[in-house]
Motif scaffolding. Structure first.
Motif, PDB file in Angstrom:
ATOM      1  N   UNK A  57      -0.302  17.741   3.695  1.00  0.00           N
ATOM      2  CA  UNK A  57      -0.366  18.489   2.430  1.00  0.00           C
ATOM      3  C   UNK A  57       0.612  17.891   1.422  1.00  0.00           C
ATOM      4  N   UNK A  58       0.124  17.700   0.205  1.00  0.00           N
ATOM      5  CA  UNK A  58       0.937  17.144  -0.866  1.00  0.00           C
ATOM      6  C   UNK A  58       1.929  18.176  -1.392  1.00  0.00           C
ATOM      7  N   UNK A  97       2.579   6.145  -5.550  1.00  0.00           N
ATOM      8  CA  UNK A  97       2.429   6.343  -6.994  1.00  0.00           C
ATOM      9  C   UNK A  97       1.229   7.230  -7.317  1.00  0.00           C
ATOM     10  N   UNK A  98       0.138   7.032  -6.595  1.00  0.00           N
ATOM     11  CA  UNK A  98      -1.037   7.868  -6.835  1.00  0.00           C
ATOM     12  C   UNK A  98      -0.778   9.320  -6.448  1.00  0.00           C
ATOM     13  N   UNK A 111       0.812  -1.205   0.000  1.00  0.00           N
ATOM     14  CA  UNK A 111       0.000   0.000   0.000  1.00  0.00           C
ATOM     15  C   UNK A 111       0.851   1.264   0.000  1.00  0.00           C
ATOM     16  N   UNK A 112       2.048   1.178   0.536  1.00  0.00           N
ATOM     17  CA  UNK A 112       2.950   2.335   0.457  1.00  0.00           C
ATOM     18  C   UNK A 112       3.232   2.686  -0.996  1.00  0.00           C
ATOM     19  N   UNK A 149       9.875  10.128  -7.608  1.00  0.00           N
ATOM     20  CA  UNK A 149       9.483  10.607  -8.939  1.00  0.00           C
ATOM     21  C   UNK A 149      10.189   9.815 -10.036  1.00  0.00           C
ATOM     22  N   UNK A 150      11.487   9.556  -9.844  1.00  0.00           N
ATOM     23  CA  UNK A 150      12.258   8.855 -10.875  1.00  0.00           C
ATOM     24  C   UNK A 150      11.785   7.406 -11.013  1.00  0.00           C
ATOM     25  N   UNK A 151      11.452   6.763  -9.890  1.00  0.00           N
ATOM     26  CA  UNK A 151      10.937   5.391  -9.957  1.00  0.00           C
ATOM     27  C   UNK A 151       9.599   5.362 -10.685  1.00  0.00           C
TER      28      UNK A 151
END
Length: 288
Positions: A145-146, A93-94, A87-88, A231-233
């Motif tokens: 916060x994202x 990813x989402x 779930x992590x 981000x790179x993954x």
């Protein structure tokens, strides 16, 4: 969503229902190592299997398969359950996709936990990990916060990364081990056909930084690099981007193995600055 306890239960049940030898000894310790979990979910799964007659516990408390149960001769991979999703990784990813819109979104624990079908305590653990990676931040008395993606932040990070990683490579040169480099090279494999996917071993960068043995360089990547690692993954889920990564890793590693330091330096510099064909094209809404 399948829990880890249910997965272990279903997997062991399928294996115990066949005549094939189990891949591990029937002890809590061995099973925990095999499934890479703590004793708790293993113990719960084993208790269920004992109650349903798949396992029995002897006087010495050793576990053995129930001798009277009928078994099939073979077990196929299709008969084994798929491991539960991490779930992590799912949530990370989402959130990356949301981050790429460039908006600082507030995340509510209750709504997010309900969305993913997990408890708030489990979600809080994941959010704390993501905060440590820099993808989200905790706002006291307001929640989470994202972090919005910004092209200028990416370019600034890459500029500093290039300087520090090239310095790490210079420091690492006397300490590089040929067998280590060949192992990393063997993990970067181009697809054999159009239907195959490339295989990426990204440990080259961490290896160079480790062998460079400069605590200030290591500190930068530990604190500032985690967000961009996520981000790179995500970016490498794109097949073309992943192929470019493999090709560029191979160029760096082959130069290192040949001890052609100028070529290795140039290949590493090119890789850092030109390995983001997906991210570099993204223009968040706030920047468009």
């Amino acid at each position: 969503m399948m829990s880890i306890t249910t997965y272990i239960y279903e997997d062991l049940k399928a294996r115990l229902s066949s005549d094939e030898e189990l891949p591990v000894q029937l002890t809590l310790e061995s099973l925990a190592d095999f499934y890479e979990v703590s004793f708790s979910p293993v113990r719960s799964a084993v208790d269920q299997l004992i109650k349903q007659g798949y396992l029995e516990k002897g006087e010495d408390r050793r576990l053995t398969p129930k001798a009277t149960r009928k078994r099939s001769s073979k077990i196929s991979d299709a008969a084994l359950p798929a491991p539960p999703q991490d779930m992590y990784e799912v949530i990370a990813n989402n959130l990356v996709r949301l981050s790429l819109d460039g908006e600082a979104i507030d995340l509510r624990e209750e709504a997010t936990a309900k969305q993913y079908g997990i408890s708030r305590s489990a979600l809080r653990i994941i959010f704390n990990r993501l905060a440590g990676a820099g993808l989200i931040e905790h706002i006291p008395r307001r929640g989470w916060r994202l972090r919005p993606f910004r092209q200028k932040d990416l370019q600034a990070f890459l500029e500093v990364r290039e300087l520090l990683e090239l310095k790490a490579l210079e420091l690492a040169q006397p300490h590089l081990i040929e067998d280590d480099l060949r192992k990393i090279l063997a993990g970067n494999i181009l697809p054999a056909s159009e239907n195959d996917l490339p295989k990426i071993d990204n440990t080259l960068h961490a290896y160079i930084i480790e062998k460079g043995d400069n605590v200030y360089i290591q500190d930068f990547f530990q604190r500032q690099g985690r967000y961009y690692d996520i981000l790179f993954n995500w970016e490498e889920l794109d097949r073309d981007a992943a192929i470019e990564t493999v090709e560029q890793h191979q160029a760096i590693l082959n130069a290192l193995l040949a001890k052609d330091w100028p070529a290795a330096r140039n290949a590493l510099s090119y890789h850092i600055q030109n390995n983001h064909p997906v991210l570099s094209k993204i223009r968040p809404k706030t920047e468009s």
